[in-house]
Design an enzyme around this catalytic site. Structure first.
Site, short mmCIF file in Angstrom:
data_model
loop_
_atom_site.label_atom_id
_atom_site.label_comp_id
_atom_site.label_asym_id
_atom_site.label_seq_id
_atom_site.Cartn_x
_atom_site.Cartn_y
_atom_site.Cartn_z
N GLU A 90 0.81 -1.21 0.00
CA GLU A 90 0.00 0.00 0.00
C GLU A 90 0.85 1.27 0.00
O GLU A 90 1.96 1.28 0.52
CB GLU A 90 -0.92 0.01 1.23
CG GLU A 90 -1.92 -1.13 1.18
CD GLU A 90 -3.00 -1.04 2.24
OE1 GLU A 90 -4.04 -1.67 2.05
OE2 GLU A 90 -2.82 -0.32 3.24
N CYS A 103 3.39 8.57 0.80
CA CYS A 103 3.95 7.62 1.76
C CYS A 103 4.16 6.29 1.03
O CYS A 103 3.21 5.75 0.48
CB CYS A 103 2.98 7.48 2.93
SG CYS A 103 3.47 6.25 4.14
N CYS A 110 6.11 -6.80 7.39
CA CYS A 110 7.15 -6.20 8.22
C CYS A 110 7.55 -7.19 9.31
O CYS A 110 6.71 -7.92 9.83
CB CYS A 110 6.63 -4.91 8.87
SG CYS A 110 7.89 -4.00 9.79
N CYS A 114 5.70 -4.51 15.86
CA CYS A 114 5.30 -3.50 16.85
C CYS A 114 3.86 -3.81 17.26
O CYS A 114 3.00 -4.08 16.41
CB CYS A 114 5.38 -2.10 16.25
SG CYS A 114 7.05 -1.63 15.76
N CYS A 117 0.76 -1.89 15.63
CA CYS A 117 0.74 -1.65 14.18
C CYS A 117 0.12 -2.81 13.42
O CYS A 117 0.46 -3.98 13.65
CB CYS A 117 2.17 -1.41 13.70
SG CYS A 117 2.30 -1.17 11.92
N CYS A 334 -1.19 6.04 9.63
CA CYS A 334 -0.01 5.31 10.12
C CYS A 334 -0.43 4.05 10.84
O CYS A 334 -1.31 4.07 11.69
CB CYS A 334 0.76 6.15 11.14
SG CYS A 334 1.47 7.62 10.49
N1 SAH Z 1 9.16 0.73 10.06
C1 SAH Z 1 9.27 2.17 9.99
C2 SAH Z 1 8.30 2.85 9.03
C3 SAH Z 1 6.88 2.37 8.98
S1 SAH Z 1 5.78 2.78 10.30
C4 SAH Z 1 9.14 2.76 11.37
O1 SAH Z 1 8.89 2.01 12.31
O2 SAH Z 1 9.35 3.94 11.52
C5 SAH Z 1 5.45 4.51 10.16
C6 SAH Z 1 5.07 5.14 11.49
O3 SAH Z 1 3.72 4.80 11.88
C7 SAH Z 1 5.95 4.68 12.64
O4 SAH Z 1 6.29 5.77 13.46
C8 SAH Z 1 5.01 3.74 13.37
O5 SAH Z 1 5.43 3.50 14.67
C9 SAH Z 1 3.71 4.47 13.26
N2 SAH Z 1 2.55 3.66 13.60
C10 SAH Z 1 2.42 2.32 13.56
N3 SAH Z 1 1.21 1.93 13.97
C11 SAH Z 1 0.52 3.06 14.25
C12 SAH Z 1 -0.81 3.31 14.69
N4 SAH Z 1 -1.67 2.34 14.89
N5 SAH Z 1 -1.17 4.61 14.86
C13 SAH Z 1 -0.30 5.62 14.61
N6 SAH Z 1 0.95 5.44 14.18
C14 SAH Z 1 1.37 4.17 14.01
#
Ligand code: SAH
Length: 342
Positions: A90, A103, A110, A114, A117, A334
């Protein structure tokens, strides 16, 4: 069969000469690939039909295609791209005034896992090739002009995947987006976001990385961070701090910390204090991100706690931005990006 975008300029040159053509044809083909962003041999209308045919017989052309689109009430658009092996990724376009931010994803899935996420829950499937990152830009740029009347002005490597675990393809894609032989964008309009891969950050520092660097910190407390970001185990916070200091020394740039505010997890006064202390080592900017709902037990912070958190950081003279969430109604925000199909 090799893909046309997976061979070196030398190999292309050699192919062209062996096909009985003048060497400058290779330059023309490269221009079609990276400057004009062509998606097929048929578009290369100045190289002659004969050469077009020979290319078609000898190489594949793995172009991503837009399979689905979802438009948000706030004009954010999410795209589902289908790759040559039918995997889906995406990308998102986010307009703001004259600016259009794209983006892009760097991996299918991934490996970071996390806890908050959606992409993390998919697990890791494969790295994207640099041409697949490039295609997201080209295809979304056409849509940006069509929908907003402006081309993409900024690119963030914040879609699916961890860019620094696919660093070669990511750097090559940045090269193609910024070099005069490619799209010629300013590196200052590009930001790479990482979950905090220490070796990768060191590499960027040594290379004198020009784009912006953002680190998804989300907590400066080792135990809390470990709980929500398992990457902390092999990339501990103290070592991360060291490498960011090194990064600042080498590049002179200020790093951005992304900080997702999760109710009762990382949004207390103590969390803010720990964060401020962690940031004392080098100049930073903090982007506070509102949590976007995913299939996880987390909730976003109460407005009152957000206010206090900001107030505390500002009292310590820190640069803090509160990021408004965009595209939530279409799960484009995000952390909400997941594969749409297999
Ligand atoms: N792997 C990289 C880039 C992808 S995530 C990273 O971790 O930075 C892009 C951003 O979205 C990161 O800061 C991530 O922590 C954030 N993110 C992930 N899940 C989210 C959520 N549910 N709400 C808001 N931001 C989120």
């Amino acid at each position: 069969m090799k893909d046309i975008r997976d061979i070196t300029s030398e190999e292309l040159q050699e192919f062209v000469v062996q096909a009985g053509e003048k060497p400058f044809r290779a330059k023309q083909i490269n221009e079609w690939l990276w400057k004009k962003g062509a998606g097929s041999f048929a578009e290369m209308n100045n190289i002659g039909k004969g050469l077009q045919e020979k290319l078609k017989e000898s190489f594949s052309f793995h172009r991503a295609s837009i399979e689905v689109e979802a438009k948000s009430g706030d004009q954010t658009v999410k795209f589902g791209f289908r790759l040559h092996d039918d995997k889906m990724i995406e990308g998102v376009l986010i307009p703001a005034g004259q600016r259009v931010t794209a983006c892009v994803s760097t991996q299918v899935g991934c490996a970071m896992h996390c806890a908050f996420c959606a992409t993390g829950q998919m697990g890791f499937i494969r790295n994207l090739h640099f041409s697949e990152i490039f295609d997201q830009f080209i295809l979304m740029n056409q849509k940006a002009v069509e929908y907003y009347g402006n081309p993409i002005s900024n690119i963030v490597y914040m879609g699916m995947g961890e860019p620094l675990l696919n660093i070669q393809n990511v750097l090559k894609s940045i090269d193609l987006l910024t070099s005069p032989e490619g799209q010629g964008l300013s590196p200052q309009r590009i930001t790479l976001s990482t979950a905090g891969i220490i070796e990768g950050i060191r590499k960027l520092a040594d290379l004198g990385f020009k784009p912006g660097l953002a680190v998804s910190l989300h907590s400066a407390d080792p135990l809390t961070r470990l709980r929500i970001m398992p990457v902390t185990k092999s990339n501990p916070l103290d070592k991360l701090q060291e490498v960011l200091k090194y990064y600042h020394q080498k590049t002179g740039e200020r790093v951005t910390f992304e900080y997702l505010l999760l109710n009762g997890i990382n949004d207390s006064q103590r969390d803010a204090e720990v964060l401020a202390a962690y940031c004392r080592a080098f100049p930073v900017k903090i982007n506070l991100i509102e949590f976007n709902a995913t299939d996880s037990p987390f909730q976003k912070s109460e407005p009152e706690n957000v206010r206090k958190f900001i107030q505390f950081l500002e009292s310590r003279n820190m640069v803090v931005n509160l990021r408004r969430s965009r595209g939530k109604d279409i799960a484009a925000a995000c952390g909400q990006l997941v594969k749409l199909a297999h």
